[in-house]
Design a protein around this motif. Structure first.
Motif, PDB file in Angstrom:
ATOM      1  N   VAL A 141      19.803  57.919 -18.953  1.00  0.00           N
ATOM      2  CA  VAL A 141      20.076  57.847 -20.390  1.00  0.00           C
ATOM      3  C   VAL A 141      18.861  57.231 -21.064  1.00  0.00           C
ATOM      4  O   VAL A 141      18.408  56.149 -20.675  1.00  0.00           O
ATOM      5  N   GLU A 142      18.330  57.911 -22.062  1.00  0.00           N
ATOM      6  CA  GLU A 142      17.184  57.379 -22.799  1.00  0.00           C
ATOM      7  C   GLU A 142      17.646  56.846 -24.154  1.00  0.00           C
ATOM      8  O   GLU A 142      18.290  57.565 -24.931  1.00  0.00           O
ATOM      9  N   LEU A 143      17.309  55.599 -24.410  1.00  0.00           N
ATOM     10  CA  LEU A 143      17.727  54.906 -25.633  1.00  0.00           C
ATOM     11  C   LEU A 143      16.496  54.382 -26.352  1.00  0.00           C
ATOM     12  O   LEU A 143      15.716  53.613 -25.773  1.00  0.00           O
ATOM     13  N   ARG A 144      16.308  54.816 -27.592  1.00  0.00           N
ATOM     14  CA  ARG A 144      15.212  54.277 -28.397  1.00  0.00           C
ATOM     15  C   ARG A 144      15.713  53.047 -29.137  1.00  0.00           C
ATOM     16  O   ARG A 144      16.722  53.101 -29.857  1.00  0.00           O
ATOM     17  N   ILE A 145      15.012  51.930 -28.964  1.00  0.00           N
ATOM     18  CA  ILE A 145      15.356  50.692 -29.661  1.00  0.00           C
ATOM     19  C   ILE A 145      14.292  50.421 -30.717  1.00  0.00           C
ATOM     20  O   ILE A 145      13.100  50.368 -30.417  1.00  0.00           O
ATOM     21  N   MET A 168      27.305  45.420 -22.677  1.00  0.00           N
ATOM     22  CA  MET A 168      25.909  44.958 -22.658  1.00  0.00           C
ATOM     23  C   MET A 168      25.498  44.381 -23.998  1.00  0.00           C
ATOM     24  O   MET A 168      25.789  44.972 -25.043  1.00  0.00           O
ATOM     25  N   ARG A 169      24.803  43.261 -23.938  1.00  0.00           N
ATOM     26  CA  ARG A 169      24.245  42.650 -25.142  1.00  0.00           C
ATOM     27  C   ARG A 169      22.742  42.444 -24.937  1.00  0.00           C
ATOM     28  O   ARG A 169      22.321  41.676 -24.066  1.00  0.00           O
ATOM     29  N   PHE A 170      21.956  43.151 -25.723  1.00  0.00           N
ATOM     30  CA  PHE A 170      20.495  43.061 -25.645  1.00  0.00           C
ATOM     31  C   PHE A 170      20.023  41.969 -26.607  1.00  0.00           C
ATOM     32  O   PHE A 170      20.194  42.096 -27.822  1.00  0.00           O
ATOM     33  N   LEU A 171      19.417  40.918 -26.062  1.00  0.00           N
ATOM     34  CA  LEU A 171      18.931  39.806 -26.887  1.00  0.00           C
ATOM     35  C   LEU A 171      17.439  39.980 -27.148  1.00  0.00           C
ATOM     36  O   LEU A 171      16.641  40.044 -26.205  1.00  0.00           O
ATOM     37  N   HIS A 172      17.060  40.075 -28.426  1.00  0.00           N
ATOM     38  CA  HIS A 172      15.658  40.237 -28.846  1.00  0.00           C
ATOM     39  C   HIS A 172      14.966  41.337 -28.040  1.00  0.00           C
ATOM     40  O   HIS A 172      13.922  41.105 -27.404  1.00  0.00           O
ATOM     41  N   PRO A 173      15.515  42.530 -28.049  1.00  0.00           N
ATOM     42  CA  PRO A 173      14.952  43.590 -27.205  1.00  0.00           C
ATOM     43  C   PRO A 173      13.608  44.091 -27.717  1.00  0.00           C
ATOM     44  O   PRO A 173      13.392  44.206 -28.927  1.00  0.00           O
ATOM     45  N   ALA A 174      12.732  44.386 -26.797  1.00  0.00           N
ATOM     46  CA  ALA A 174      11.452  44.999 -27.151  1.00  0.00           C
ATOM     47  C   ALA A 174      11.708  46.414 -27.657  1.00  0.00           C
ATOM     48  O   ALA A 174      12.585  47.123 -27.150  1.00  0.00           O
ATOM     49  N   SER A 175      10.964  46.824 -28.662  1.00  0.00           N
ATOM     50  CA  SER A 175      11.117  48.181 -29.187  1.00  0.00           C
ATOM     51  C   SER A 175      10.494  49.177 -28.217  1.00  0.00           C
ATOM     52  O   SER A 175       9.591  48.842 -27.432  1.00  0.00           O
ATOM     53  N   GLY A 176      10.980  50.391 -28.276  1.00  0.00           N
ATOM     54  CA  GLY A 176      10.474  51.430 -27.378  1.00  0.00           C
ATOM     55  C   GLY A 176      11.604  52.176 -26.714  1.00  0.00           C
ATOM     56  O   GLY A 176      12.772  52.063 -27.110  1.00  0.00           O
ATOM     57  N   ILE A 177      11.271  52.951 -25.678  1.00  0.00           N
ATOM     58  CA  ILE A 177      12.250  53.761 -24.970  1.00  0.00           C
ATOM     59  C   ILE A 177      12.760  52.992 -23.750  1.00  0.00           C
ATOM     60  O   ILE A 177      11.997  52.713 -22.816  1.00  0.00           O
ATOM     61  N   TRP A 178      14.036  52.649 -23.769  1.00  0.00           N
ATOM     62  CA  TRP A 178      14.704  52.035 -22.628  1.00  0.00           C
ATOM     63  C   TRP A 178      15.475  53.121 -21.889  1.00  0.00           C
ATOM     64  O   TRP A 178      15.911  54.107 -22.485  1.00  0.00           O
ATOM     65  N   LYS A 179      15.638  52.929 -20.586  1.00  0.00           N
ATOM     66  CA  LYS A 179      16.364  53.911 -19.786  1.00  0.00           C
ATOM     67  C   LYS A 179      17.482  53.230 -18.994  1.00  0.00           C
ATOM     68  O   LYS A 179      17.312  52.124 -18.484  1.00  0.00           O
ATOM     69  N   LEU A 180      18.618  53.906 -18.948  1.00  0.00           N
ATOM     70  CA  LEU A 180      19.750  53.473 -18.126  1.00  0.00           C
ATOM     71  C   LEU A 180      19.944  54.525 -17.042  1.00  0.00           C
ATOM     72  O   LEU A 180      20.232  55.685 -17.343  1.00  0.00           O
ATOM     73  N   GLN A 181      19.739  54.128 -15.816  1.00  0.00           N
ATOM     74  CA  GLN A 181      19.922  55.048 -14.701  1.00  0.00           C
ATOM     75  C   GLN A 181      21.327  54.842 -14.132  1.00  0.00           C
ATOM     76  O   GLN A 181      21.658  53.753 -13.668  1.00  0.00           O
ATOM     77  N   ILE A 182      22.143  55.882 -14.219  1.00  0.00           N
ATOM     78  CA  ILE A 182      23.549  55.802 -13.850  1.00  0.00           C
ATOM     79  C   ILE A 182      23.785  56.611 -12.584  1.00  0.00           C
ATOM     80  O   ILE A 182      23.304  57.745 -12.457  1.00  0.00           O
ATOM     81  N   GLU A 183      24.531  56.037 -11.647  1.00  0.00           N
ATOM     82  CA  GLU A 183      24.905  56.746 -10.426  1.00  0.00           C
ATOM     83  C   GLU A 183      26.401  56.579 -10.207  1.00  0.00           C
ATOM     84  O   GLU A 183      26.953  55.494 -10.358  1.00  0.00           O
ATOM     85  N   GLU A 184      27.057  57.698  -9.853  1.00  0.00           N
ATOM     86  CA  GLU A 184      28.495  57.679  -9.554  1.00  0.00           C
ATOM     87  C   GLU A 184      28.656  58.052  -8.087  1.00  0.00           C
ATOM     88  O   GLU A 184      28.216  59.120  -7.655  1.00  0.00           O
TER      89      GLU A 184
END
Length: 562
Positions: A304-308, A381-397
């Motif tokens: 999952v790609e998330l732009r912050i 999830m709570r992101f505290l003072h997150p850096a800007s940019g593209i964060w990724k969430l790698q999910i496995e089931e």
């Protein structure tokens, strides 16, 4: 000192007080416990006596969720004008009560009074300090007599010091039940209905801090909305009047299954005679705040790609991952610099703190493998003072078979527009409590060309219950304004579509209950009548996730009745 409900040093918990394992107990409301109905109550606990707030220590539904506004020539399109002017029906809402639970009301606006005669039966202002009594647990209540005394006064705010800082509640009230004002070309849907208003108090600071919500935004608590519902029901019972309720607020918190205390309360209200609840569908369709992925035997992983955006850096934000049961989900979080940290699946009863080295960001995580009400996996999830940019969430089931997970960011107004998923899904974006099964969930359309409001949330809810139920005009409709020098302005949003439907429900109540045509009419009756009479385009399949059962047309509903 404010009572605990208003005191920032107390935390609020929604409890099912009738489900007590220790047996029955004669519960009564007092300063620290407030009964909402025969199932739910609000418990107020001094902050110093409560461990640090974390989801792992409490039921998810016991911590109040937070809600905000759903908005950013319409009556003819809904078939309302023809019924106002019909030689035999002449339905205008007489004998019915419309409730607006929102930011308050400008009771001085001409849409709500005729000279010194006010159409507002009462106002409960939750913000003001006052002495609690048997009618209200906190705040102040103003009666019609007091409001009319204020209208006749040179200094009305000294008599009734309750207003509407935002104007949202005033717009909704006018759209639902404002007086007809010919020279402005304006009328509410039910101009002869009376009004009962609740001005919600702002969410407490501890909840804003916990959910990382903007300090300056208008945000309201779930438990306060529930108490507001209890109040307007009581007023309607005292007056022996049918009640149509407008809730133009929403949140993306929760599993979007139509569950939770507020949703359950709304369902119970709509099942009883004389009560209907109209709720905004939300404006999240194009917000890019929702991510959806279907997994199967051959596709077991996803990134999952998330732009912050930079605006999130000063405070942060929260988001919720919900994985369908019985799946087993694992998550790795990757920062814009490529640093990866894993979410532990074994630390079920504590908050994990993931501290990144190359960016000054912490992510607080609660991993709940089986959430109590839904049975689904919740990763909060709570992101505290997150850096800007593209964060990724790698999910496995890791369990064989088909499964699905979804992630929701906060709604517009609770997070900046700079933060979004790069591959979002507009589906399942109906906000809560619009996902409640028995609510009349209303989306908005442009009545001039019959096009759907582009920002409108899409359905269904996650349990595949049809949501929205139908569409009403909500783009550029004329309504009351609290702006200086402008009494009426065009406004847009699904909250205004819900407000118009609130007035339409009052017209149906007038026909069914006040005139005795259908003496056992419920909120569900209203919903089914309007769904059946909705206008549907040839070639389209109904119901569908965008329009529900089609465009509300009350005149067509009455045509079907004959």
């Amino acid at each position: 000192m404010p009572v605990p409900a208003q005191n920032q040093q107390y935390e609020n918990f929604i409890i099912r007080y009738k489900q007590n394992i220790h047996g029955t107990f004669p519960y009564e409301s007092d300063d620290t416990f407030q009964i909402v109905n025969d199932l739910f109550g609000i418990l107020y606990v001094p902050m110093k006596d409560v461990p640090e707030l974390e989801l792992s220590s409490y039921s998810y539904s016991s911590i109040p969720r937070c809600y905000t506004y759903m908005d950013t020539g319409a009556l003819s399109a809904s078939g309302v004008t023809r019924l106002h002017e019909h030689p035999y029906l002449q339905l205008q809402g007489k004998g019915t009560l419309v409730a607006v639970i929102d930011s308050g009301i400008d009771y001085l606006h001409p849409a709500f009074h005729n000279g010194t005669r006010s159409k507002i039966l009462s106002i409960w202002d939750q913000e003001l300090e006052g002495e609690p009594n048997e009618r209200i647990p906190f705040g102040r209540e103003f009666t019609r007599e007091q409001i009319e005394r204020a209208l006749a006064s040179e200094n009305p705010w000294e008599v009734v010091p309750s207003g509407d800082r935002n104007g949202h509640g005033t717009r909704c009230a006018a759209t639902a039940a404002g007086y007809r004002i010919e020279k402005e070309g304006f009328s509410g849907a039910a101009p002869e209905s009376e009004l009962v208003i609740v001005r919600l108090k702002q969410a407490k600071m501890y909840l804003r801090d916990f959910y990382l919500l903007p300090q300056g935004a208008d945000i309201f608590q779930e438990d306060d909305i529930m108490l507001a519902l209890s109040y307007v029901l009581r007023v309607a019972q005292e007056q022996q009047m049918p009640l149509s309720i407008c809730i133009g607020l929403g949140t993306s918190m929760g599993a979007h299954r139509g569950e939770g205390p507020l949703n359950e309360y709304i369902n119970s209200i709509a099942a009883f005679t004389q009560n209907a609840v109209s709720v905004a569908a939300g404006n999240e369709g194009t917000a890019r705040h929702h991510y959806l992925k279907e997994l199967n035997q051959s596709v077991r992983e996803d990134t999952v790609e998330l732009r912050i955006g930079e605006k999130e850096n000063t405070r942060g934000f929260m988001m919720e991952f919900w994985g369908d049961s019985p799946g087993s989900y694992y998550m790795m979080i990757q920062s814009p610099t490529g640093e990866q940290l894993s979410v532990s699946t074994s630390l079920k009863n504590s908050t994990q703190e993931l501290s990144f080295v190359f960016v000054e960001t912490k992510v607080l995580v609660n991993y709940i493998p089986i959430e109590r009400r839904t049975g689904n996996t919740l990763i909060f999830m709570r992101f505290l003072h997150p850096a800007s940019g593209i964060w990724k969430l790698q999910i496995e089931e890791r369990m064989p078979g088909e499964s699905r997970f979804q992630i929701w960011l906060p709604v517009r107004g609770m997070i900046s527009d700079e933060t979004y998923f790069l591959q979002p899904s507009p589906d399942f974006t109906i906000t809560s409590p619009g996902d409640a099964e028995d609510a009349m969930t209303v989306t908005a359309y442009q009545h001039r060309d019959n096009s759907l409001f582009i920002q409108a949330s899409r359905g269904y809810n996650v349990k595949n219950i049809v949501k929205p139920d139908f569409a009403a005009p909500g783009v550029g409709i004329l309504t009351a304004s609290t702006e200086p020098g402008r009494e009426f302005v065009p406004a847009t949003g699904t909250s205004l579509a819900a407000a118009q439907t609130t007035g339409i429900a009052a017209l149906l109540f007038e026909w069914a209950l006040v005139r005795g045509n259908e003496p056992y009419f419920t909120g569900n009756s209203v919903k089914h009548y309007l769904s059946r009479g909705a206008v549907r385009e040839a070639g389209e399949i109904y119901p569908n996730p965008e329009w529900g059962y089609g465009r509300v047309d009350l005149y067509h509903t009455f045509e079907l009745l004959t």
